[in-house]
Write an enzyme that holds these catalytic residues in place. Structure first.
Site, PDB file in Angstrom:
ATOM      1  N   ASP A  18      -4.111  44.662  21.483  1.00 12.02           N
ATOM      2  CA  ASP A  18      -4.653  46.131  21.266  1.00 12.02           C
ATOM      3  C   ASP A  18      -5.828  45.628  20.179  1.00 12.02           C
ATOM      4  OD1 ASP A  18      -5.493  48.292  20.734  1.00 12.02           O
ATOM      5  OD2 ASP A  18      -3.568  49.481  20.541  1.00 12.02           O
TER       6      ASP A  18
ATOM      7  N   SER B 142     -24.537  46.257  24.673  1.00 14.00           N
ATOM      8  CA  SER B 142     -25.049  47.037  25.506  1.00 14.00           C
ATOM      9  C   SER B 142     -26.403  47.595  25.607  1.00 14.00           C
ATOM     10  CB  SER B 142     -24.225  48.407  25.633  1.00 14.00           C
ATOM     11  OG  SER B 142     -24.606  49.349  26.517  1.00 14.00           O
TER      12      SER B 142
ATOM     13  N   TYR C 212     -20.043  56.154  21.955  1.00  8.26           N
ATOM     14  CA  TYR C 212     -20.368  54.610  22.713  1.00  8.26           C
ATOM     15  C   TYR C 212     -21.569  54.367  21.894  1.00  8.26           C
ATOM     16  CZ  TYR C 212     -21.316  51.241  26.088  1.00  8.26           C
ATOM     17  OH  TYR C 212     -21.441  50.040  26.593  1.00  8.26           O
TER      18      TYR C 212
ATOM     19  N   LYS D  69     -22.217  50.692  19.737  1.00  7.86           N
ATOM     20  CA  LYS D  69     -22.970  49.785  20.097  1.00  7.86           C
ATOM     21  C   LYS D  69     -24.318  49.499  19.220  1.00  7.86           C
ATOM     22  CE  LYS D  69     -20.520  48.443  23.676  1.00  7.86           C
ATOM     23  NZ  LYS D  69     -19.690  47.093  23.547  1.00  7.86           N
TER      24      LYS D  69
END
EC number: 1.1.1.209
Length: 319
Positions: free
Chosen positions: A83, A164, A176, A180
């Site tokens: 993890d 990404s 998100y 990134k």
């Protein structure tokens, strides 16, 4: 004059292409550590590099993911449960990897683990909605890198960070894209810091691919769960049909996603095996023809094109 200019351009293109095709030797004695191997890019990468002859150490989040991967690979491949958001787990894993690879060190570190988190309008969210993708995609990536870096330096190897197109353009609210964008910055500073040690650092920027991370149904379910707890004012501004319309828009957008995950794994392969790896790799037709070119355009043009993809609000003046 024009002839010689064209000849020079052709020669440069030929040499650039030739340079990119030069490969390293002795793959069989090189160790590669990959995160996020339960599914998607990481899973395919682990299987691909195992077949090529690398000594792969695949980090999976679940026992089931680990068992499924072992069933499809050779005895060379080892799995570990990891993890990336658990500092103690990361530290112990790095210690085990160190004892496993010995003096050879780690030729490749592929930071692939990532989550999308909640993708919804910013004024729907709380700061907690931002935490998971930032913890996994950024702090998890950094912590794994810092713990594995001494082993990569020993091998004068490669670090490959999967970012990404969301690290170039912010296409939705949530954690998100901030995560990134930050990965891109960390990647660039790491690349420059590691130059003197002979360590190559590359960043891969995939477009939209059909993976569990980009499942439109799961994305909409998360959005719907937040919608239920929004204030009446916010619901009035967006309109009761907003969720259904956004799901329809999302499905229409994802109908053209890239299906071939090997496009991303191919970038990983070049970054691992080329004598002259690239600093950045763009994967996917949409990334190459739309997202990355758009990221270089003026903000006013970016806003115009991206806002055309948004669902129209029912009553934005109801504030």
């Amino acid at each position: 004059m024009l002839f010689w200019l064209l000849a020079l351009l052709f020669l440069c293109a030929f040499l650039w292409n030739y340079k990119g095709q030069l490969k390293i030797a002795d793959i069989a004695d090189k160790y590669v550590f990959i995160t996020g191997c339960d599914t998607g890019f990481g899973n395919l990468a682990a299987r691909t590099f195992d077949k090529k002859g690398f000594r792969v150490i695949a980090a999976c989040l679940t026992e089931s993911g680990s068992a499924a991967l072992k069933a499809k690979t050779s005895e060379r491949l080892h799995t570990v449960l990891l993890d990336v958001t658990d500092p103690e787990n990361v530290k112990k894993t790095a210690q085990w990897v160190k004892s496993h690879v010995g003096e050879k060190g780690l030729w490749g570190l592929i930071n692939n683990a990532g989550v999308l988190g909640v993708l919804a309008p910013t004024d729907w969210l709380t700061v907690d909605d931002y935490r998971e993708p930032i913890e996994v995609n950024l702090f998890g990536l950094i912590n794994v890198t810092l713990n594995m870096l001494p082993l990569v330096k020993k091998a004068r190897g490669r670090v490959i960070n999967v970012s990404s197109i969301g690290g170039r353009l912010a296409f939705g609210g949530g954690g998100y894209t901030p995560s990134k964008y930050a990965v891109e910055g960390f990647n660039d500073s790491l690349r420059r810091d590691m130059k003197a040690f002979g360590v190559h650092v590359s960043c891969i920027e995939p477009g939209l691919f059909k993976t569990e991370l980009a499942d439109p149904i799961k994305t909409t379910e998360k959005k719907l769960a937040i919608w239920k707890h929004l204030s009446p004012d916010i619901k009035q501004q967006y309109g009761e049909g907003y969720i259904e319309k956004s799901l329809h828009r999302l499905k229409s957008n994802t109908s053209s996603v890239n299906l071939d995950l090997s496009l991303v794994v191919g970038c990983m392969d070049h970054a691992l095996t080329s004598l002259f790896p690239k600093t950045r790799y763009i994967a996917g037709k949409d990334a190459k023809t739309f997202w990355i070119p758009l990221s270089h355009m003026p903000a006013v043009l970016q806003d115009f094109l991206l806002l055309k993809q948004k669902v129209e609000l029912a009553n934005p003046k109801a504030v």
